[in-house]
Write a protein that holds these residues in place. Structure first.
Motif, mmCIF file in Angstrom:
data_model
loop_
_atom_site.group_PDB
_atom_site.id
_atom_site.type_symbol
_atom_site.label_atom_id
_atom_site.label_comp_id
_atom_site.label_asym_id
_atom_site.label_seq_id
_atom_site.Cartn_x
_atom_site.Cartn_y
_atom_site.Cartn_z
ATOM 1 N N LEU A 12 35.213 52.421 48.961
ATOM 2 C CA LEU A 12 35.710 51.100 48.611
ATOM 3 C C LEU A 12 37.203 51.006 48.924
ATOM 4 O O LEU A 12 37.980 51.873 48.543
ATOM 5 N N GLY A 13 37.582 49.929 49.612
ATOM 6 C CA GLY A 13 38.964 49.744 50.014
ATOM 7 C C GLY A 13 39.786 49.005 48.970
ATOM 8 O O GLY A 13 39.402 47.909 48.548
ATOM 9 N N PHE A 14 40.896 49.599 48.577
ATOM 10 C CA PHE A 14 41.801 48.997 47.610
ATOM 11 C C PHE A 14 43.154 48.801 48.280
ATOM 12 O O PHE A 14 44.023 49.681 48.227
ATOM 13 N N PRO A 15 43.348 47.665 48.973
ATOM 14 C CA PRO A 15 44.622 47.434 49.660
ATOM 15 C C PRO A 15 45.790 47.358 48.686
ATOM 16 O O PRO A 15 45.625 46.983 47.523
ATOM 17 N N VAL A 16 46.963 47.700 49.189
ATOM 18 C CA VAL A 16 48.192 47.551 48.420
ATOM 19 C C VAL A 16 48.638 46.093 48.493
ATOM 20 O O VAL A 16 48.073 45.290 49.229
ATOM 21 N N THR A 17 49.652 45.769 47.728
ATOM 22 C CA THR A 17 50.307 44.471 47.877
ATOM 23 C C THR A 17 51.681 44.734 48.484
ATOM 24 O O THR A 17 52.587 45.219 47.791
ATOM 25 N N PRO A 18 51.852 44.465 49.770
ATOM 26 C CA PRO A 18 53.142 44.739 50.417
ATOM 27 C C PRO A 18 54.192 43.716 49.995
ATOM 28 O O PRO A 18 53.888 42.528 49.823
ATOM 29 N N PHE A 19 55.427 44.184 49.859
ATOM 30 C CA PHE A 19 56.542 43.302 49.533
ATOM 31 C C PHE A 19 57.584 43.381 50.641
ATOM 32 O O PHE A 19 57.825 44.439 51.217
ATOM 33 N N ASN A 20 58.189 42.233 50.932
ATOM 34 C CA ASN A 20 59.217 42.201 51.973
ATOM 35 C C ASN A 20 60.593 42.518 51.378
ATOM 36 O O ASN A 20 60.714 42.861 50.197
ATOM 37 N N SER A 22 62.909 40.675 50.515
ATOM 38 C CA SER A 22 63.299 39.766 49.436
ATOM 39 C C SER A 22 62.507 40.008 48.156
ATOM 40 O O SER A 22 62.739 39.348 47.146
ATOM 41 N N GLY A 23 61.554 40.928 48.227
ATOM 42 C CA GLY A 23 60.747 41.232 47.063
ATOM 43 C C GLY A 23 59.519 40.369 46.925
ATOM 44 O O GLY A 23 58.780 40.484 45.933
ATOM 45 N N ASN A 24 59.271 39.491 47.901
ATOM 46 C CA ASN A 24 58.098 38.627 47.874
ATOM 47 C C ASN A 24 56.931 39.281 48.598
ATOM 48 O O ASN A 24 57.119 40.231 49.373
ATOM 49 N N ILE A 25 55.742 38.766 48.384
ATOM 50 C CA ILE A 25 54.567 39.318 49.035
ATOM 51 C C ILE A 25 54.660 39.124 50.544
ATOM 52 O O ILE A 25 54.948 38.026 51.029
ATOM 53 N N ASP A 26 54.421 40.198 51.269
ATOM 54 C CA ASP A 26 54.416 40.173 52.727
ATOM 55 C C ASP A 26 52.979 39.895 53.177
ATOM 56 O O ASP A 26 52.153 40.809 53.244
ATOM 57 N N GLU A 27 52.687 38.642 53.466
ATOM 58 C CA GLU A 27 51.315 38.262 53.793
ATOM 59 C C GLU A 27 50.845 38.884 55.105
ATOM 60 O O GLU A 27 49.662 39.232 55.239
ATOM 61 N N LYS A 28 51.742 39.050 56.071
ATOM 62 C CA LYS A 28 51.350 39.697 57.322
ATOM 63 C C LYS A 28 50.984 41.154 57.081
ATOM 64 O O LYS A 28 50.022 41.674 57.663
ATOM 65 N N GLY A 29 51.746 41.816 56.225
ATOM 66 C CA GLY A 29 51.451 43.209 55.896
ATOM 67 C C GLY A 29 50.119 43.342 55.179
ATOM 68 O O GLY A 29 49.332 44.252 55.461
ATOM 69 N N THR A 59 50.464 35.026 38.328
ATOM 70 C CA THR A 59 49.167 34.397 38.595
ATOM 71 C C THR A 59 49.183 33.668 39.939
ATOM 72 O O THR A 59 48.202 33.695 40.686
ATOM 73 N N LYS A 60 50.304 33.049 40.273
ATOM 74 C CA LYS A 60 50.421 32.376 41.570
ATOM 75 C C LYS A 60 50.315 33.380 42.713
ATOM 76 O O LYS A 60 49.628 33.124 43.717
ATOM 77 N N GLU A 61 50.966 34.525 42.561
ATOM 78 C CA GLU A 61 50.877 35.562 43.590
ATOM 79 C C GLU A 61 49.463 36.118 43.680
ATOM 80 O O GLU A 61 48.947 36.378 44.782
ATOM 81 N N THR A 273 57.835 50.594 51.894
ATOM 82 C CA THR A 273 57.598 51.417 50.706
ATOM 83 C C THR A 273 58.069 50.721 49.430
ATOM 84 O O THR A 273 58.089 51.332 48.360
ATOM 85 N N SER A 274 58.421 49.459 49.527
ATOM 86 C CA SER A 274 58.919 48.722 48.370
ATOM 87 C C SER A 274 57.827 48.541 47.316
ATOM 88 O O SER A 274 56.696 48.152 47.631
ATOM 89 N N VAL A 275 58.170 48.838 46.068
ATOM 90 C CA VAL A 275 57.268 48.674 44.935
ATOM 91 C C VAL A 275 58.009 47.916 43.836
ATOM 92 O O VAL A 275 59.218 47.752 43.893
#
Length: 309
Positions: A12-20, A22-29, A59-61, A273-275
């Motif tokens: 089962l694949g559990f993708p990470v949530t990449p951040f750019n 600016s600290g926002n979600i990197d949708e391309k990543g 919740t929006k993210e 590697t941003s968390v």
């Protein structure tokens, strides 16, 4: 939604949530992460769960990650989401999951407080009854159901699986013996490859693989070796790849998430590697150790996927 009332099996694949930056979600990543897992043949995508830093998403993210995952997967495999924590928020996120057509969700533990068995059971039931989606309960931390409570929970048709994250084999034997194939059984231990040989004979036919985010061919090779009873290959993969990575993972709290992102960056996937706190990035020395392990792994067990360098 076609509701099969059956949890996914296999890896089962559990993708990470990449951040750019600016600290926002990197949708391309995130898109590349999910696409990579699909290309590698993982049997399901679990978005915004533990590896996806569910605890740190608004919740929006959360909604944006679910919408994106559903679009990228486009029906190729089942999509599950992570819901849990604050019960009001968990219900809201379950409803968001239904809105975008996810097949189901994994229910993470409630926030902080410990409850008696009836309280934990009520927590699960309240969330499960909020939608008609498939539900997988997660035995870990402060939300561990014993046999009597699980027997009551499986009266709900939405409940399709139980994921174990505590490693209590006495309890697992009790549960699998009594409940049988009414539920699917998922190994959710940290670095599940380490423990899966003990889980497989009990009927745990799937597991969440952290390393599949960057070396999915190793996950597949290991899983197939277990199914084929190829003891030598299992030992070799333990010695060369799995146990060395696991030793690094245990060095710091939060590496269950941070080490995945480090591995992805090392192999050339577009994820920084941003968390988000309280998780901290992998330290330089540990990062370099992981680089060496992966270099040797690709030399001995090459991958065919050109996306990985």
């Amino acid at each position: 939604m076609t509701n099969n009332r059956k949890a996914p099996t296999g890896i089962l694949g559990f993708p990470v949530t990449p951040f750019n930056e600016s600290g926002n979600i990197d949708e391309k990543g995130l898109t590349r992460n999910i696409t990579f897992l699909l290309e590698e043949g993982l049997e399901a995508i679990f978005v915004s769960c533990g590896a996806g830093e569910y605890h740190a998403l608004s919740t929006k993210e959360f909604e944006s990650t679910v919408e994106l995952a559903m679009s990228v997967v486009d029906g190729k495999v089942p999509v599950y989401t992570g819901v849990g924590g604050n019960i009001t928020e968990a219900i809201e996120r379950a409803e968001i999951s239904a809105k975008y057509g996810a097949e189901g969700y994994l229910i993470l533990p409630p926030y902080l407080i410990e409850g008696e068995q009836q309280g934990v059971l009520d927590y699960y039931k309240t969330i499960i009854n909020s939608t008609d989606l498939n539900a997988i309960v997660y035995n870990r931390a402060n939300a561990v159901l014993q046999l009597d409570a699980v027997k009551k929970l499986v009266e709900l048709p939405q409940v399709v699986g139980l994921k174990d994250g505590i490693g209590n084999m006495d309890l697992n034997i009790e549960l699998t013996t009594a409940i049988g194939n009414r539920l699917s059984w998922l190994n959710g231990m940290p670095m599940a490859e380490v423990t899966h040989p003990a889980y497989l004979p009990l009927g745990f036919d799937s597991y969440s693989s952290a390393i599949s985010n960057y070396i999915p061919h190793i996950s597949r090779m290991f899983y197939n070796a277990l199914l084929d009873d190829n003891k030598q290959l299992v030992r070799d993969l333990y010695q060369d790849v799995i146990l060395p990575i696991n030793r690094i993972r245990k060095q710091r709290k939060g590496y269950a998430v941070a080490l995945i992102k480090a591995g992805m960056e090392i192999v050339g996937l577009p994820v920084s590697t941003s968390v988000r706190p309280p998780v901290t990035p992998v330290e330089k020395d540990h990062y370099q150790q992981l680089e060496q392990i992966l270099k040797k792994a690709f030399e001995k067990y090459p991958a065919n996927n050109k996306a990985v360098i």
